[in-house]
Design an enzyme around this catalytic site. Structure first.
Site, PDB file in Angstrom:
ATOM      1  N   GLU A 197       0.828  -1.218   0.000  1.00 58.32           N
ATOM      2  CA  GLU A 197       0.000   0.000   0.000  1.00 58.32           C
ATOM      3  C   GLU A 197       0.860   1.265   0.000  1.00 58.32           C
ATOM      4  O   GLU A 197       0.357   2.356  -0.266  1.00 58.32           O
ATOM      5  CB  GLU A 197      -0.999  -0.025   1.168  1.00 58.32           C
ATOM      6  CG  GLU A 197      -0.404  -0.092   2.566  1.00 58.32           C
ATOM      7  CD  GLU A 197      -0.097   1.275   3.133  1.00 58.32           C
ATOM      8  OE1 GLU A 197      -0.742   2.259   2.723  1.00 58.32           O
ATOM      9  OE2 GLU A 197       0.787   1.360   3.981  1.00 58.32           O
ATOM     10  N   PHE A 254      -9.562  -2.617  11.022  1.00 54.20           N
ATOM     11  CA  PHE A 254      -8.640  -1.549  11.421  1.00 54.20           C
ATOM     12  C   PHE A 254      -7.676  -2.038  12.507  1.00 54.20           C
ATOM     13  O   PHE A 254      -6.498  -1.714  12.497  1.00 54.20           O
ATOM     14  CB  PHE A 254      -9.420  -0.331  11.921  1.00 54.20           C
ATOM     15  CG  PHE A 254     -10.374   0.220  10.902  1.00 54.20           C
ATOM     16  CD1 PHE A 254      -9.899   0.888   9.782  1.00 54.20           C
ATOM     17  CD2 PHE A 254     -11.738   0.043  11.030  1.00 54.20           C
ATOM     18  CE1 PHE A 254     -10.758   1.378   8.818  1.00 54.20           C
ATOM     19  CE2 PHE A 254     -12.618   0.527  10.073  1.00 54.20           C
ATOM     20  CZ  PHE A 254     -12.123   1.194   8.969  1.00 54.20           C
ATOM     21  N   GLY A 262      -6.747  -5.123  12.942  1.00 50.83           N
ATOM     22  CA  GLY A 262      -5.889  -6.192  12.430  1.00 50.83           C
ATOM     23  C   GLY A 262      -4.492  -5.730  12.093  1.00 50.83           C
ATOM     24  O   GLY A 262      -3.496  -6.295  12.571  1.00 50.83           O
ATOM     25  N   GLN A 265      -3.003  -2.966  12.965  1.00 53.18           N
ATOM     26  CA  GLN A 265      -2.335  -2.356  14.117  1.00 53.18           C
ATOM     27  C   GLN A 265      -1.685  -3.406  15.017  1.00 53.18           C
ATOM     28  O   GLN A 265      -0.660  -3.141  15.658  1.00 53.18           O
ATOM     29  CB  GLN A 265      -3.336  -1.543  14.941  1.00 53.18           C
ATOM     30  CG  GLN A 265      -3.890  -0.317  14.240  1.00 53.18           C
ATOM     31  CD  GLN A 265      -4.894   0.428  15.103  1.00 53.18           C
ATOM     32  OE1 GLN A 265      -4.682   0.631  16.294  1.00 53.18           O
ATOM     33  NE2 GLN A 265      -6.007   0.824  14.506  1.00 53.18           N
ATOM     34  N   HIS A 308      -3.132  -2.817   4.036  1.00 49.75           N
ATOM     35  CA  HIS A 308      -2.328  -2.351   5.166  1.00 49.75           C
ATOM     36  C   HIS A 308      -1.795  -3.536   5.969  1.00 49.75           C
ATOM     37  O   HIS A 308      -0.624  -3.559   6.365  1.00 49.75           O
ATOM     38  CB  HIS A 308      -3.171  -1.461   6.086  1.00 49.75           C
ATOM     39  CG  HIS A 308      -3.232  -0.033   5.656  1.00 49.75           C
ATOM     40  ND1 HIS A 308      -4.136   0.416   4.719  1.00 49.75           N
ATOM     41  CD2 HIS A 308      -2.515   1.047   6.028  1.00 49.75           C
ATOM     42  CE1 HIS A 308      -3.959   1.713   4.539  1.00 49.75           C
ATOM     43  NE2 HIS A 308      -2.981   2.121   5.316  1.00 49.75           N
TER      44      HIS A 308
END
Length: 344
Positions: free
Chosen positions: A12, A284, A286, A288, A308
């Site tokens: 990304e 979100f 995941g 992090q 990401h």
């Protein structure tokens, strides 16, 4: 000294590559050279929030850094002697505080310390501060990492100047994560805030969220209303499901011309979508958790494998070698498992 070469345009191709690489440089003691930083973005190279994250880690890790300037597309980071410190990060824009914390937290987990950051608490294209405080830090606590966070002042676009303070205790006992599927929701909780705006904005956001959630689930909904003053107006809501495992979250920001009811429904719908897969981890959270999962071990099922997440796996494995197994396709649910435990 061992060097790790990173292509900042991989996957990304965003700032997360930089944040994870510099944090792991401190954790592993390996120097890193990152090239082609954000080269495919409209404003290539380091932006102010990226730069502040690097400078915060430079201070924490006693590091030597080359290329630390706005617009720079290449950075060298050579870690030195780390020790617990109080880190001040003055982002004098609406640069995201939570993105700086994504860099700071994995490194500070191994040193301990405290922080004070000014900037954007609730800004587009980054997790809201209430999400990080109530969803991310909750997950990290289950892995044995204790961190505290206090929101002293909100900061919205374009004024910014929000203020948060917090501290991280050294991660002495790393607990493997086992978070595959949720089976039961105890309650929904959240925070609906309005800054420099009438109180009814926060009330209407919360009411719309609650009504939407109760259409599908018969569990308690407890959303705190927060009214505050800061340097500029703004509003938003973060809502999360407290399950028998971790918390899954949804959020939305207000903006001029967008009804408060639309903001509330948007946050609820994001959470409801995460819940439909049955996965214990939303999309979100995941990505992090990837650096922490690498260091603690375990497995998680994510509602969506994102670019990401896959990119973060790649960066981590540049430092630690092949340790992850990822089952599933980008855009769908999947399982991420640590297959080789690492010691750092």
């Amino acid at each position: 000294m061992e060097w790790v070469e990173i292509d900042g345009s991989y996957g990304e191709g965003g700032g997360q590559i930089l944040r994870t690489a510099v944090a792991l440089s401190i954790v592993t003691g390996k120097a890193t050279r990152i090239k082609r930083i954000r080269v495919n973005r409209p404003n290539p190279g380091l932006r102010p929030q990226h730069l502040h994250g690097v400078l915060a880690l430079k201070e924490l890790g006693g590091a030597r850094v080359e290329g630390a300037g706005v617009g720079s597309t290449e950075l060298e980071f050579i870690p030195g002697k780390t020790k617990p410190k109080h880190i001040r990060v003055p982002i004098n824009t609406t640069g995201s505080i939570t993105l700086v914390l994504q860099a700071l937290l994995p490194a500070m987990a191994f040193t301990g310390g405290s922080f004070e950051i000014t900037g954007g608490t609730d800004v587009p294209w980054s997790p809201p501060i209430d999400y990080l405080k109530n969803v991310t830090l909750f997950a990290l606590e289950t892995m044995g990492l204790n961190a505290e966070l206090e929101i002293r002042r909100r900061g919205h676009y374009p004024k910014g100047r929000g203020l948060i303070v917090g501290k991280v205790e050294p991660w002495e006992k790393r607990k493997p994560l086992k978070a595959l599927e949720w089976r039961r929701i105890g309650r929904f909780a959240g925070t609906s805030h309005a800054t420099n705006l009438p109180a009814h904005v926060a009330e209407r956001q919360a009411k719309a969220t609650q009504e939407r959630l109760l259409e599908l689930y018969n569990v308690p909904v407890e959303i705190k209303r927060e009214i505050s003053r800061s340097f500029g107006p703004g509003s938003g809501i973060v809502v999360w499901a407290e399950t028998d495992g971790l918390r899954l979250g949804g959020d939305a920001l207000g903006k001029r011309g967008k009804p408060a009811e639309a903001v509330g429904r948007e946050a609820a719908d994001e959470l409801l979508e995460a819940l439909t897969s049955g996965a214990a981890v939303d999309r979100f959270l995941g990505d992090q958790l990837i650096p922490f999962l690498a260091l603690a071990g375990g497995e998680m099922k994510v509602a969506e494998i994102t670019n990401h997440l896959v990119t973060n796996v790649w960066v981590v494995e540049r430092f630690l070698g092949k340790i992850f197994e990822v089952k599933g396709e980008i855009g769908g649910p999947g399982v991420v498992r640590v297959v080789r435990r690492v010691e750092v």
